[in-house]
Design a protein around this motif. Structure first.
Motif, PDB file in Angstrom:
ATOM      1  N   GLU A 170      10.479  -0.160  -0.796  1.00 37.74           N
ATOM      2  CA  GLU A 170       9.580   0.922  -1.209  1.00 37.74           C
ATOM      3  C   GLU A 170       9.102   1.729  -0.004  1.00 37.74           C
ATOM      4  N   GLU A 171       8.785   1.035   1.094  1.00 39.89           N
ATOM      5  CA  GLU A 171       8.279   1.718   2.275  1.00 39.89           C
ATOM      6  C   GLU A 171       9.386   2.462   3.014  1.00 39.89           C
ATOM      7  N   VAL A 172      10.585   1.876   3.056  1.00 42.31           N
ATOM      8  CA  VAL A 172      11.701   2.525   3.744  1.00 42.31           C
ATOM      9  C   VAL A 172      12.077   3.837   3.046  1.00 42.31           C
ATOM     10  N   LYS A 173      11.957   3.876   1.729  1.00 41.93           N
ATOM     11  CA  LYS A 173      12.264   5.103   0.981  1.00 41.93           C
ATOM     12  C   LYS A 173      11.385   6.270   1.418  1.00 41.93           C
ATOM     13  N   LYS A 174      10.224   5.983   1.946  1.00 39.82           N
ATOM     14  CA  LYS A 174       9.282   7.040   2.336  1.00 39.82           C
ATOM     15  C   LYS A 174       9.586   7.601   3.733  1.00 39.82           C
ATOM     16  N   ILE A 175      10.492   6.964   4.461  1.00 45.33           N
ATOM     17  CA  ILE A 175      10.765   7.388   5.845  1.00 45.33           C
ATOM     18  C   ILE A 175      11.468   8.747   5.846  1.00 45.33           C
ATOM     19  N   PRO A 176      10.941   9.728   6.576  1.00 51.34           N
ATOM     20  CA  PRO A 176      11.659  10.994   6.740  1.00 51.34           C
ATOM     21  C   PRO A 176      12.768  10.806   7.786  1.00 51.34           C
ATOM     22  N   LEU A 177      13.968  10.586   7.335  1.00 50.91           N
ATOM     23  CA  LEU A 177      15.055  10.238   8.250  1.00 50.91           C
ATOM     24  C   LEU A 177      15.411  11.352   9.217  1.00 50.91           C
ATOM     25  N   ASN A 178      14.963  12.557   8.937  1.00 48.98           N
ATOM     26  CA  ASN A 178      15.238  13.689   9.824  1.00 48.98           C
ATOM     27  C   ASN A 178      14.202  13.832  10.933  1.00 48.98           C
ATOM     28  N   LYS A 179      13.218  12.937  10.942  1.00 45.73           N
ATOM     29  CA  LYS A 179      12.138  13.034  11.924  1.00 45.73           C
ATOM     30  C   LYS A 179      12.193  11.874  12.923  1.00 45.73           C
ATOM     31  N   TYR A 180      11.723  12.152  14.145  1.00 49.53           N
ATOM     32  CA  TYR A 180      11.585  11.086  15.135  1.00 49.53           C
ATOM     33  C   TYR A 180      10.463  10.132  14.719  1.00 49.53           C
ATOM     34  N   PRO A 181      10.541   8.883  15.157  1.00 51.15           N
ATOM     35  CA  PRO A 181       9.441   7.957  14.888  1.00 51.15           C
ATOM     36  C   PRO A 181       8.246   8.246  15.803  1.00 51.15           C
ATOM     37  N   ASP A 182       7.129   7.601  15.510  1.00 50.70           N
ATOM     38  CA  ASP A 182       5.976   7.657  16.401  1.00 50.70           C
ATOM     39  C   ASP A 182       6.419   7.126  17.769  1.00 50.70           C
ATOM     40  N   PRO A 183       6.354   7.938  18.821  1.00 52.17           N
ATOM     41  CA  PRO A 183       6.869   7.501  20.121  1.00 52.17           C
ATOM     42  C   PRO A 183       6.110   6.325  20.714  1.00 52.17           C
ATOM     43  N   THR A 184       4.851   6.143  20.320  1.00 57.75           N
ATOM     44  CA  THR A 184       4.053   5.035  20.865  1.00 57.75           C
ATOM     45  C   THR A 184       3.883   3.888  19.876  1.00 57.75           C
ATOM     46  N   ALA A 185       4.417   4.040  18.658  1.00 58.65           N
ATOM     47  CA  ALA A 185       4.359   2.983  17.628  1.00 58.65           C
ATOM     48  C   ALA A 185       2.942   2.455  17.450  1.00 58.65           C
TER      49      ALA A 185
ATOM     50  N   PRO B 236      12.653   2.920  11.033  1.00 56.06           N
ATOM     51  CA  PRO B 236      12.790   1.779  10.119  1.00 56.06           C
ATOM     52  C   PRO B 236      12.246   0.479  10.712  1.00 56.06           C
ATOM     53  N   SER B 237      12.470   0.236  11.983  1.00 59.35           N
ATOM     54  CA  SER B 237      11.969  -0.994  12.601  1.00 59.35           C
ATOM     55  C   SER B 237      10.450  -1.049  12.570  1.00 59.35           C
ATOM     56  N   GLN B 238       9.807   0.085  12.862  1.00 60.18           N
ATOM     57  CA  GLN B 238       8.347   0.116  12.830  1.00 60.18           C
ATOM     58  C   GLN B 238       7.819  -0.162  11.420  1.00 60.18           C
ATOM     59  N   VAL B 239       8.421   0.474  10.444  1.00 60.93           N
ATOM     60  CA  VAL B 239       7.958   0.328   9.062  1.00 60.93           C
ATOM     61  C   VAL B 239       8.191  -1.095   8.543  1.00 60.93           C
ATOM     62  N   ILE B 240       9.375  -1.617   8.755  1.00 57.45           N
ATOM     63  CA  ILE B 240       9.726  -2.943   8.222  1.00 57.45           C
ATOM     64  C   ILE B 240       8.891  -4.031   8.890  1.00 57.45           C
ATOM     65  N   ALA B 241       8.725  -3.938  10.209  1.00 55.42           N
ATOM     66  CA  ALA B 241       7.923  -4.946  10.916  1.00 55.42           C
ATOM     67  C   ALA B 241       6.488  -4.953  10.413  1.00 55.42           C
ATOM     68  N   LYS B 242       5.931  -3.784  10.149  1.00 54.68           N
ATOM     69  CA  LYS B 242       4.553  -3.727   9.640  1.00 54.68           C
ATOM     70  C   LYS B 242       4.439  -4.434   8.288  1.00 54.68           C
ATOM     71  N   VAL B 243       5.402  -4.205   7.423  1.00 54.02           N
ATOM     72  CA  VAL B 243       5.373  -4.849   6.103  1.00 54.02           C
ATOM     73  C   VAL B 243       5.450  -6.360   6.247  1.00 54.02           C
ATOM     74  N   ILE B 244       6.403  -6.835   7.049  1.00 52.30           N
ATOM     75  CA  ILE B 244       6.604  -8.278   7.182  1.00 52.30           C
ATOM     76  C   ILE B 244       5.385  -8.949   7.799  1.00 52.30           C
ATOM     77  N   LEU B 245       4.820  -8.334   8.839  1.00 53.44           N
ATOM     78  CA  LEU B 245       3.679  -8.957   9.506  1.00 53.44           C
ATOM     79  C   LEU B 245       2.419  -8.935   8.649  1.00 53.44           C
ATOM     80  N   LYS B 246       2.337  -7.989   7.700  1.00 52.83           N
ATOM     81  CA  LYS B 246       1.195  -7.943   6.785  1.00 52.83           C
ATOM     82  C   LYS B 246       1.406  -8.834   5.564  1.00 52.83           C
ATOM     83  N   GLU B 247       2.612  -8.784   4.991  1.00 52.90           N
ATOM     84  CA  GLU B 247       2.868  -9.454   3.716  1.00 52.90           C
ATOM     85  C   GLU B 247       3.509 -10.832   3.872  1.00 52.90           C
ATOM     86  N   GLY B 248       4.122 -11.098   5.013  1.00 54.52           N
ATOM     87  CA  GLY B 248       4.929 -12.311   5.123  1.00 54.52           C
ATOM     88  C   GLY B 248       4.400 -13.368   6.077  1.00 54.52           C
TER      89      GLY B 248
END
Length: 350
Positions: free
Chosen positions: A42-57, A241-253
């Protein structure tokens, strides 16, 4: 033209041979439950793939801050710990000054130094795989290294080096990098010293607790030190994707991770006990998620026999002091059973 130092460089060896039981790369044996994967989707679907990630995460750092118990200002994130090792080899001391490494250990310490043309002081470990302090201090006095790498626990031997020996080396003016990739299986850390001292940082990773595909390494140190090391960090080095997925896992898992880490530790001890019962196997105690063992046979022969039985381990006999040694990662109980059976049968055949 390619530099001579690159031509002479030996690349890091990975193990990609196919097998149904893969116990060669110290990976976390458990995938995440379906409900967590659904949340990730669900969270990955929201990623704007045409945009750079947060440079400082920054959002990921906030979550990691709660996970590690340190401030976001005390962290530098890398595309795996490997990238952070490169940054440290660039940032600590001038490139003509040596790097100290007790060996055998994780090869990327030496590779990152040699890529830059830095001299490397490799000091063999003692027979018990602890640091040879007398020889280390002698070489340090003679060659004056400014940077030292210590895997804690050490890969591939699995043991914790003596803290006092590391401290003695640090007293000689060596900036100490304590690589705690396997911290979750040992519970031992230099994190308090890293937050207070100008000559110590630690490395952590999410790779050994189920997120190897995300490639997220974490350097923790004093804020002033972190600020300087962050200057050499490549822009946008942690993918969206790495930033988004890691946040989900560390919060939910978190509960899932803690439960399975305990299971890996239990399996490690069970494997150790079972391997000790095989007369011709010398297995070494471990505080990581793998075991080092030695047999009377050439390691490559044992490796091949295990592979014939569809079990993949790591041949580490090319490393100094590890003649006839192999390393096996701790897998799921059924994978470990298959390994133990295959090892017993392989040795019985000869």
């Amino acid at each position: 033209m390619i530099s001579e130092r690159i031509k002479n460089l030996s690349p890091y060896k990975t193990e990609v041979t196919p097998a149904s039981v893969r116990l060669s790369s110290n990976e976390f044996p458990y995938d995440f439950p379906e409900e967590i994967k659904q949340k990730i989707s669900e969270e990955v679907k929201k990623i704007p793939l045409n945009k750079y990630p947060d440079p400082t995460a920054e959002e990921l750092k906030e979550v990691l801050s709660q996970f590690l118990g340190v401030s976001p200002q005390n962290m530098v994130l890398g595309n795996g710990s490997d990238e952070l090792i490169y940054y440290l080899s660039i940032a600590i001391g001038e490139v003509y000054l040596p790097v100290y490494i007790p060996v055998p250990t994780f090869p990327m310490y030496e590779i990152s130094a040699k890529v830059l043309g830095r001299p490397v002081i490799s000091v063999p470990l003692e027979e018990n795989f602890d640091i040879n302090l007398e020889e280390s201090l002698k070489r340090i006095d003679e060659e004056k290294p400014v940077l030292g790498y210590f895997a804690y626990p050490n890969n591939p031997t699995g043991n914790l080096f003596s803290r006092k020996k590391i401290e003695k080396i640090r007293e000689k003016g060596v900036f100490c990098v304590i690589d705690e990739a396997y911290y979750n299986y040992s519970g031992e850390s230099f994190i308090g010293e890293a937050l207070e001292r100008d000559d110590t940082v630690i490395l952590r990773t999410l790779s050994k607790i189920g997120m190897a595909s995300l490639r997220i390494g974490i350097l923790v140190g004093k804020e002033e030190i972190v600020r300087e090391i962050d200057k050499v960090r490549l822009p946008f080095n942690i993918t969206y994707p790495s930033q988004v997925i890691a946040k989900v896992i560390l919060k939910e898992g978190r509960d899932f991770l803690e439960e399975k880490i305990k299971e890996v530790i239990r399996e490690r001890e069970r494997m150790y006990s079972s391997m000790k019962e095989i007369d011709v196997v010398e297995v070494f105690p471990s505080r990581a998620n793998f075991l080092l063992f030695r047999t009377p046979l050439p390691a490559r022969e044992v490796y091949k026999r295990l592979l014939e039985k569809d079990v993949l381990v790591r041949d580490v006999s090319y490393m100094p002091g590890l003649s006839r040694c192999l390393r096996v990662s701790v897998g799921k109980p059924e994978e470990n059973d298959k390994f133990l059976e295959a090892l017993y049968e392989s040795l019985k055949e000869v």
